[in-house]
Structure formats: C-alpha cells, structure tokens
Design a protein around this motif. Structure first.
Motif, PDB file in Angstrom:
ATOM      1  N   TRP A  11      68.545 117.716  -2.701  1.00 58.99           N
ATOM      2  CA  TRP A  11      67.687 116.897  -2.149  1.00 58.99           C
ATOM      3  C   TRP A  11      67.659 115.706  -3.205  1.00 58.99           C
ATOM      4  O   TRP A  11      66.455 115.069  -3.259  1.00 58.99           O
ATOM      5  N   SER A  12      68.617 115.437  -4.177  1.00 58.53           N
ATOM      6  CA  SER A  12      68.880 114.275  -4.691  1.00 58.53           C
ATOM      7  C   SER A  12      69.298 113.550  -3.792  1.00 58.53           C
ATOM      8  O   SER A  12      69.520 113.603  -2.051  1.00 58.53           O
ATOM      9  N   PHE A  13      69.233 111.899  -3.913  1.00 60.97           N
ATOM     10  CA  PHE A  13      69.803 111.071  -3.316  1.00 60.97           C
ATOM     11  C   PHE A  13      71.148 110.639  -2.450  1.00 60.97           C
ATOM     12  O   PHE A  13      71.270 110.805  -1.365  1.00 60.97           O
ATOM     13  N   ASP A  14      71.919 111.455  -3.853  1.00 66.17           N
ATOM     14  CA  ASP A  14      72.826 111.608  -2.433  1.00 66.17           C
ATOM     15  C   ASP A  14      73.556 112.832  -1.781  1.00 66.17           C
ATOM     16  O   ASP A  14      73.848 112.624  -1.129  1.00 66.17           O
ATOM     17  N   HIS A  15      72.094 113.973  -2.004  1.00 63.03           N
ATOM     18  CA  HIS A  15      72.533 115.119  -0.783  1.00 63.03           C
ATOM     19  C   HIS A  15      71.965 114.712   0.231  1.00 63.03           C
ATOM     20  O   HIS A  15      72.626 114.225   0.842  1.00 63.03           O
ATOM     21  N   LEU A  16      70.842 114.080   0.383  1.00 62.44           N
ATOM     22  CA  LEU A  16      70.405 113.144   1.734  1.00 62.44           C
ATOM     23  C   LEU A  16      70.936 112.299   2.147  1.00 62.44           C
ATOM     24  O   LEU A  16      71.123 112.178   3.492  1.00 62.44           O
ATOM     25  N   MET A  17      72.046 111.239   0.889  1.00 63.07           N
ATOM     26  CA  MET A  17      72.616 110.320   2.105  1.00 63.07           C
ATOM     27  C   MET A  17      73.537 111.173   2.929  1.00 63.07           C
ATOM     28  O   MET A  17      74.213 111.469   3.794  1.00 63.07           O
ATOM     29  N   ASN A  18      74.430 112.290   2.073  1.00 61.88           N
ATOM     30  CA  ASN A  18      75.604 113.276   2.742  1.00 61.88           C
ATOM     31  C   ASN A  18      75.058 114.128   3.852  1.00 61.88           C
ATOM     32  O   ASN A  18      75.983 114.478   4.694  1.00 61.88           O
ATOM     33  N   LEU A  19      73.729 114.520   4.005  1.00 60.11           N
ATOM     34  CA  LEU A  19      73.158 114.887   4.741  1.00 60.11           C
ATOM     35  C   LEU A  19      72.802 113.992   6.434  1.00 60.11           C
ATOM     36  O   LEU A  19      73.718 114.633   7.265  1.00 60.11           O
ATOM     37  N   HIS A  20      73.100 112.769   6.121  1.00 57.26           N
ATOM     38  CA  HIS A  20      72.739 112.129   7.005  1.00 57.26           C
ATOM     39  C   HIS A  20      73.779 111.563   7.167  1.00 57.26           C
ATOM     40  O   HIS A  20      74.264 110.472   8.818  1.00 57.26           O
ATOM     41  N   MET A  21      74.994 111.584   6.441  1.00 56.09           N
ATOM     42  CA  MET A  21      76.860 111.466   6.901  1.00 56.09           C
ATOM     43  C   MET A  21      76.889 112.072   7.777  1.00 56.09           C
ATOM     44  O   MET A  21      77.511 111.518   8.815  1.00 56.09           O
ATOM     45  N   HIS A  22      76.692 113.415   7.426  1.00 55.93           N
ATOM     46  CA  HIS A  22      76.956 114.202   8.431  1.00 55.93           C
ATOM     47  C   HIS A  22      76.583 114.829   9.961  1.00 55.93           C
ATOM     48  O   HIS A  22      77.526 114.614  10.424  1.00 55.93           O
ATOM     49  N   TRP A  23      75.335 114.566   9.697  1.00 56.55           N
ATOM     50  CA  TRP A  23      74.522 114.355  10.876  1.00 56.55           C
ATOM     51  C   TRP A  23      75.389 113.297  12.251  1.00 56.55           C
ATOM     52  O   TRP A  23      75.136 113.310  13.220  1.00 56.55           O
ATOM     53  N   ALA A  24      74.971 112.149  11.383  1.00 54.56           N
ATOM     54  CA  ALA A  24      75.737 111.070  11.812  1.00 54.56           C
ATOM     55  C   ALA A  24      77.431 111.219  12.403  1.00 54.56           C
ATOM     56  O   ALA A  24      77.156 111.048  13.628  1.00 54.56           O
ATOM     57  N   VAL A  25      78.425 111.947  11.724  1.00 50.43           N
ATOM     58  CA  VAL A  25      79.444 112.291  12.449  1.00 50.43           C
ATOM     59  C   VAL A  25      79.321 112.981  13.245  1.00 50.43           C
ATOM     60  O   VAL A  25      80.183 112.536  14.810  1.00 50.43           O
ATOM     61  N   LEU A  26      79.034 114.334  13.279  1.00 51.77           N
ATOM     62  CA  LEU A  26      78.578 115.320  13.922  1.00 51.77           C
ATOM     63  C   LEU A  26      77.982 114.558  15.665  1.00 51.77           C
ATOM     64  O   LEU A  26      78.129 114.812  16.128  1.00 51.77           O
ATOM     65  N   ALA A  27      77.073 113.612  15.663  1.00 54.87           N
ATOM     66  CA  ALA A  27      76.268 113.576  16.848  1.00 54.87           C
ATOM     67  C   ALA A  27      77.645 112.123  17.121  1.00 54.87           C
ATOM     68  O   ALA A  27      77.364 112.508  18.598  1.00 54.87           O
ATOM     69  N   LYS A  28      78.291 112.224  16.719  1.00 57.76           N
ATOM     70  CA  LYS A  28      79.223 110.886  17.542  1.00 57.76           C
ATOM     71  C   LYS A  28      80.705 111.939  18.306  1.00 57.76           C
ATOM     72  O   LYS A  28      81.267 111.911  19.853  1.00 57.76           O
ATOM     73  N   ARG A  29      80.342 113.623  18.093  1.00 59.40           N
ATOM     74  CA  ARG A  29      80.906 114.589  18.853  1.00 59.40           C
ATOM     75  C   ARG A  29      80.243 115.545  18.866  1.00 59.40           C
ATOM     76  O   ARG A  29      80.720 116.897  19.474  1.00 59.40           O
ATOM     77  N   GLN A  30      79.446 115.100  19.553  1.00 59.84           N
ATOM     78  CA  GLN A  30      77.166 115.968  19.991  1.00 59.84           C
ATOM     79  C   GLN A  30      78.838 117.191  20.793  1.00 59.84           C
ATOM     80  O   GLN A  30      78.188 118.376  21.399  1.00 59.84           O
ATOM     81  N   LEU A  31      79.153 116.755  22.286  1.00 59.44           N
ATOM     82  CA  LEU A  31      79.877 117.588  23.186  1.00 59.44           C
ATOM     83  C   LEU A  31      80.887 118.329  22.595  1.00 59.44           C
ATOM     84  O   LEU A  31      80.375 119.589  23.172  1.00 59.44           O
ATOM     85  N   GLN A  32      81.296 118.332  21.425  1.00 61.99           N
ATOM     86  CA  GLN A  32      82.304 119.502  20.790  1.00 61.99           C
ATOM     87  C   GLN A  32      81.544 120.542  20.333  1.00 61.99           C
ATOM     88  O   GLN A  32      81.684 121.403  20.077  1.00 61.99           O
ATOM     89  N   ASP A  33      79.980 119.962  19.474  1.00 59.79           N
ATOM     90  CA  ASP A  33      79.649 121.127  18.535  1.00 59.79           C
ATOM     91  C   ASP A  33      78.190 120.541  18.735  1.00 59.79           C
ATOM     92  O   ASP A  33      77.527 120.293  17.627  1.00 59.79           O
ATOM     93  N   VAL A  34      77.463 121.241  19.993  1.00 60.35           N
ATOM     94  CA  VAL A  34      75.856 120.619  20.059  1.00 60.35           C
ATOM     95  C   VAL A  34      75.101 121.396  19.049  1.00 60.35           C
ATOM     96  O   VAL A  34      74.163 120.540  18.381  1.00 60.35           O
ATOM     97  N   GLU A  35      75.386 122.955  19.055  1.00 61.21           N
ATOM     98  CA  GLU A  35      74.624 123.690  17.536  1.00 61.21           C
ATOM     99  C   GLU A  35      74.966 122.973  16.481  1.00 61.21           C
ATOM    100  O   GLU A  35      73.568 123.186  15.257  1.00 61.21           O
ATOM    101  N   ALA A  36      75.892 122.998  16.021  1.00 57.41           N
ATOM    102  CA  ALA A  36      76.097 122.253  14.241  1.00 57.41           C
ATOM    103  C   ALA A  36      75.555 120.377  14.552  1.00 57.41           C
ATOM    104  O   ALA A  36      74.937 120.445  13.256  1.00 57.41           O
ATOM    105  N   THR A  37      75.464 119.384  16.070  1.00 60.32           N
ATOM    106  CA  THR A  37      74.897 118.626  15.456  1.00 60.32           C
ATOM    107  C   THR A  37      73.509 118.730  15.345  1.00 60.32           C
ATOM    108  O   THR A  37      72.339 118.622  14.852  1.00 60.32           O
ATOM    109  N   SER A  38      72.864 119.883  15.713  1.00 63.72           N
ATOM    110  CA  SER A  38      71.053 120.229  15.878  1.00 63.72           C
ATOM    111  C   SER A  38      71.080 120.800  14.045  1.00 63.72           C
ATOM    112  O   SER A  38      69.928 120.008  13.839  1.00 63.72           O
ATOM    113  N   ASP A  39      72.191 121.825  14.188  1.00 65.96           N
ATOM    114  CA  ASP A  39      71.622 121.956  12.574  1.00 65.96           C
ATOM    115  C   ASP A  39      71.710 120.957  11.479  1.00 65.96           C
ATOM    116  O   ASP A  39      70.926 120.508  10.587  1.00 65.96           O
ATOM    117  N   ALA A  40      72.456 119.948  11.711  1.00 68.16           N
ATOM    118  CA  ALA A  40      72.906 118.544  10.749  1.00 68.16           C
ATOM    119  C   ALA A  40      71.273 118.027  10.851  1.00 68.16           C
ATOM    120  O   ALA A  40      71.275 117.754   9.303  1.00 68.16           O
TER     121      ALA A  40
END
Length: 265
Positions: free
Chosen positions: A218-247
C-alpha cells in the motif's frame, strides 16, 4: 529517544505517545498498521488498519524502507537498537538459503553484467539491444517463478513475493526495456510484436505487484504499480477477463485502504 522517535534533527525529535510504542515488521502483511503523516496538522500521525485484523493482533508498521535485502534491512533496524527477526527476515536468513529457489535467486542477483548493460542503454535511443537485454532479464525472472512452483519445497505466495522483492531490480529493468520498446514504436521503430510486448508487460507488472504486496504494501509505488497492471490488462480484456477483474479489485482495495476512497469516488 533514538529508539522511539519517528524522525530526529539537530534541534528536535518527533516522539509520539502510542505510535512510538508500535513495533516494526518488514513484511507486507505483518505491517498491520499504515502510517499517514498529516503535515498540515503540525505533523499529526494517523494509523489505518492495513488489512482486517484478528482479535488481540499486534499493531506493527514499517519503521523504514523495507525494499532492500536482508543485510540492508538489518543495518537499518540496528539504528533503532534491534535486529529485525520478523517472518520475512527469518525467511531470508534461515528458510531460503540452500534451497533450489534460493540458489536461483542468488544466480539471478549475481548477473552484474546486466546492470552494466542497463546503465549503458539508459540514455540510448530504442534499439534491438534493449530487446536483447529484456530477453535476458525475463529469463532470470522466469527462472525464479518456475523454481517457486517446486512442489517438494512447498513455497507459499508470501514466500514467492519475498523472493520477487529480492529480484525486483531485474523486473524494474525489464519494465524499463519494455517502455523503451513502446517509445520506439511511437516513433515508428517496431522492435517487437505489439501483442507480445503487451503480454510481457502484464507478466512483469504482476511480478512487481507481488514484490510490493509482500514488502512495501500500500505504498505509493505499490498503488501506482497496481494501477499500471490494471490499465495494461484492461487493454487486453478479451484475452484475460479474470486477471483484469482481479487487478481492478486489488487496485480499488489499495486506494480504499490508503486513502479511504472507494471505487464509486
């Protein structure tokens, strides 16, 4: 005062009542209290629960940056007059050495030539050299991931997260190379397939998220990383819907814990 103050300068020291009584923990889940310093209220400190707590569970927080290896954390803890032996420190000192996973981590960290290559490429324009370095870095990260699944050694998610905390500099370097590749693509220089680059970025960000989750949670770097991970997965949502939801859930949980901001806000 040295053992109990949050900060000390030449003419003042920040010593609090109850906050100065809390113990330290280097692990992401062991640090049960999240410290927030309110500078505009004369340095008032607020602690938020970093996760759901058991009855009578001790409140601990991180006294210092716990991103480094065991030796670095021990040196920092000794400034407060103790030698940390939290579960993470005990894992690195007693459980990991001599195992297959421990040897893989050591071998990965011993690849000093990769650091030299990275420094030489930092200011260089995107090129095939970045891709070659990326492949080497990813191979080492993959070795750690594969060794962590060895059934005979029975590693937990927390154990694996601590190992990725040790090799996070390699993951950070791999992410840098991927960013350089994207920079080249934006300028018309396609260094690798766009879909492959996107998939690899998801893998690297997942490793980094695991490292932050079990160290500087929950540090600022951790939150930034979580947001980046979610954003990249969201662009690939059709490939991995479950991972996107988890992120997305992880990202929303982090902002809720850190700032009290829920998804609707």
């Amino acid at each position: 005062i040295n053992a109990n103050c949050f900060s000390r300068q030449a003419d003042w020291a920040a010593v609090y009542g109850l906050p100065s009584m809390l113990n330290h923990d280097c692990s992401g889940h062991g640090a049960t209290a999240l410290k927030l310093v309110i500078t505009y209220l004369d340095g008032a400190i607020i602690f938020r629960a970093a996760r759901d707590l058991e009855v009578d569970e001790e409140l601990c927080h991180r006294y210092f940056d716990t991103e480094g290896a065991l030796s670095a954390r021990h040196a920092l803890s000794q400034r407060w007059g103790f030698l940390c032996d939290c579960r993470r420190c005990h894992f690195e000192a007693a459980k990991l050495p001599g195992t297959t996973l421990g040897r893989v981590v050591e071998r990965s960290l011993a690849a000093k030539h990769l650091g030299e290559q990275l420094e030489a490429l930092r200011a260089a324009p995107p090129s095939d050299a970045h891709v070659a370095l990326l492949r080497e870095l990813l191979a080492l990260c993959d070795d750690v991931a594969q060794a962590s699944t060895a059934e005979e050694e029975g590693w937990s998610d927390e154990d694996v997260g601590w190992c990725f905390s040790l090799v996070k500099p390699l993951c950070n370097a791999a992410l840098f190379c991927l960013v350089k590749g994207a920079e080249g693509a934006s300028r018309g220089t396609q260094l690798m397939d766009a879909d492959e680059a996107s998939a690899l970025r998801c893998v690297v960000l997942k490793h980094i998220a695991a490292a932050w989750e079990h160290s500087e949670r929950w540090s600022f770097d951790h939150l930034m990383n979580l947001h980046m991970h979610w954003a990249v997965l969201a662009k690939r949502q059709l490939q991995d819907v479950e991972a996107t939801s988890d992120a997305r859930r992880s990202c929303e949980q982090g902002f809720l814990v850190r700032f009290g901001v829920d998804a609707a806000e």
